[in-house]
Scaffold this motif. Sequence first.
Motif, mmCIF file in Angstrom:
data_model
loop_
_atom_site.group_PDB
_atom_site.id
_atom_site.type_symbol
_atom_site.label_atom_id
_atom_site.label_comp_id
_atom_site.label_asym_id
_atom_site.label_seq_id
_atom_site.Cartn_x
_atom_site.Cartn_y
_atom_site.Cartn_z
ATOM 1 N N GLN A 1 0.821 -1.205 0.000
ATOM 2 C CA GLN A 1 0.000 0.000 0.000
ATOM 3 C C GLN A 1 0.857 1.258 0.000
ATOM 4 O O GLN A 1 0.533 2.260 -0.658
ATOM 5 C CB GLN A 1 -0.916 0.024 1.223
ATOM 6 N N SER B 1 2.065 1.787 -3.488
ATOM 7 C CA SER B 1 0.927 1.963 -4.388
ATOM 8 C C SER B 1 0.389 3.381 -4.301
ATOM 9 O O SER B 1 0.138 4.040 -5.318
ATOM 10 C CB SER B 1 -0.181 0.964 -4.054
ATOM 11 N N LEU C 1 -0.526 -3.998 -10.900
ATOM 12 C CA LEU C 1 0.370 -2.896 -10.561
ATOM 13 C C LEU C 1 1.429 -2.699 -11.637
ATOM 14 O O LEU C 1 1.805 -1.562 -11.962
ATOM 15 C CB LEU C 1 1.032 -3.159 -9.205
ATOM 16 N N ILE D 1 -6.043 -2.071 -6.665
ATOM 17 C CA ILE D 1 -5.671 -1.423 -5.397
ATOM 18 C C ILE D 1 -6.890 -1.260 -4.491
ATOM 19 O O ILE D 1 -6.804 -1.413 -3.267
ATOM 20 C CB ILE D 1 -5.023 -0.054 -5.684
ATOM 21 N N TRP E 1 5.196 1.843 -8.380
ATOM 22 C CA TRP E 1 4.310 0.707 -8.636
ATOM 23 C C TRP E 1 5.079 -0.562 -8.974
ATOM 24 O O TRP E 1 4.621 -1.665 -8.681
ATOM 25 C CB TRP E 1 3.307 1.071 -9.741
ATOM 26 N N ALA F 1 5.959 -1.897 -5.615
ATOM 27 C CA ALA F 1 4.766 -2.467 -4.986
ATOM 28 C C ALA F 1 4.433 -3.835 -5.573
ATOM 29 O O ALA F 1 4.035 -4.751 -4.846
ATOM 30 C CB ALA F 1 3.582 -1.518 -5.172
#
Length: 507
Positions: free
Chosen positions: A316, A319, A392, A425, A487, A490
């Motif tokens: 998170q 992201s 992602l 997400i 990203w 992530a």
Amino acid sequence: MTAIEKPRQGFWGLWNISFGFFGIQIGFALQNSNMSRVFQTLGASMDDLPALWVAAPLTGLIVQPIIGYLSDRTWNRLGRRRPYFLTGAIFAAISLFVMPLSPAMAAPLFFAAAMLWVLDASLNVSMEPFRAFVGDMLNTDQHSAGYAVQTAFIGAGAVVGSIFPYFLEQIGVSNVAADGGIPDTVRWSFWFGAAALFVAVMWTVVTTREYSPEEQAAFGNAELPETGQPLRALAAKSYLSCLLWVVAGTAVFLLVQILDLEKEMLLLGGLLCLYGVLSAVAISMAKKGQAANMLSSIVGDFSGMPEVMKRLALVQFFSWSALFIMWINTTPVVTQYVFGSSNTTSAAYNEGANWVNVLFTVYNGVAAIAALALLPWMSRKFGQVMTHSICLSLGAIGFLMFFLVRDAQTLLVAEIGIGIAWASILAMPYAILASNLPQAKLGIYMGLFNIFIVVPQLLVATVMGQIMLWLFPGEPVWTMLFAAASWIIAAIAMLRVSAALDRRKAG
């Protein structure tokens, strides 16, 4: 007594549970796609934008854990979560209505920033319980469907909120105002958003009936959150970690002075020091056996998060770093590099700003479709963890296109990847959490999970501006490269969640 299952929800049940999020997201979309424009119109420079935007994540950081804690323990005539839906909607609608009146105030830019603060706080009051509401109302086997429907409404609400200024321009509403004025397209969009948000939240309040504490107990859920274990763990902690937080905050203060950094970074130092002090107070209370207090409960649950939640927190963090970069910088990037103007009174700038609304509409529209059509198929084929990692990665490619492409129409393709990532997400981490966290503590854990949405936004707001001044002054396009990298990180971090899920199942 053997626990009974919650009744399965059909289409309209899932619809009613999440329809309020449609209105909440209209409010967020209007905020995300128009506030940089409003601030610049009222005289803010590019370097001022991160500091003005800092109100939004800061309010979420404070509000969501508190609302999560309180809603876990609330039960009245309106229910458990619905009182917070309604209260937040009322204040958010008022904020949206008065925001366009900023130019008439004595300090227009200050007033707009204050209204952003109130708006975001109110939206967070409504939004946080909606996350837990899905877990309250649905069985584990319907969590994925529940969050998919919620994501679809988020996407649909964002489409409406993002496209509305562009739609108004197409039907003849003026998109250009005198210097220092807010265009009618933005003004009327905010007023429409105020009404839509209130009506949508009221729909959920009126059409749903929450399960009482006795019914939740019959379903096998504790009537109140269990607090003993986190507080015992908190009482056993030393004060060393608290001191380290304060030292880190003090170090930030010193670096700002020594290196002449942007003053917004003082906020970051202040938050680090404040958490250290509050942690020390919470530990002291726990050691004295003072269990029945909000501070100790929040700090105890934060320090004792389940392993799955800890690993998802890292995902998170990166992201939402990218998302906040996008919301702050898309308007400056598109207007400057694609439409060739940074003059807020020019037709080219306002045409570019409206095109940003179109771009945001596309990624939110893609998200709404992907939530119902693509993500369920990918989850069945690849599993939730790999699905999120793939999505992602597609979003990172979209950000790279913003860094490389200078054609407005081609940027629509970039928004497809970003939209797919956005859908994931909003759905995958929450579906995983709702199925792997204690039911009676969903509110507080969802509120604490929001910290890993808010902290990266605060870092972007306080640090990104300084980085850009050092490395790429006046060149906001480089922020999109930072977003792509976030990203990618992530997506890699998401792969670590599988091991935690496997250990939990084995245990």
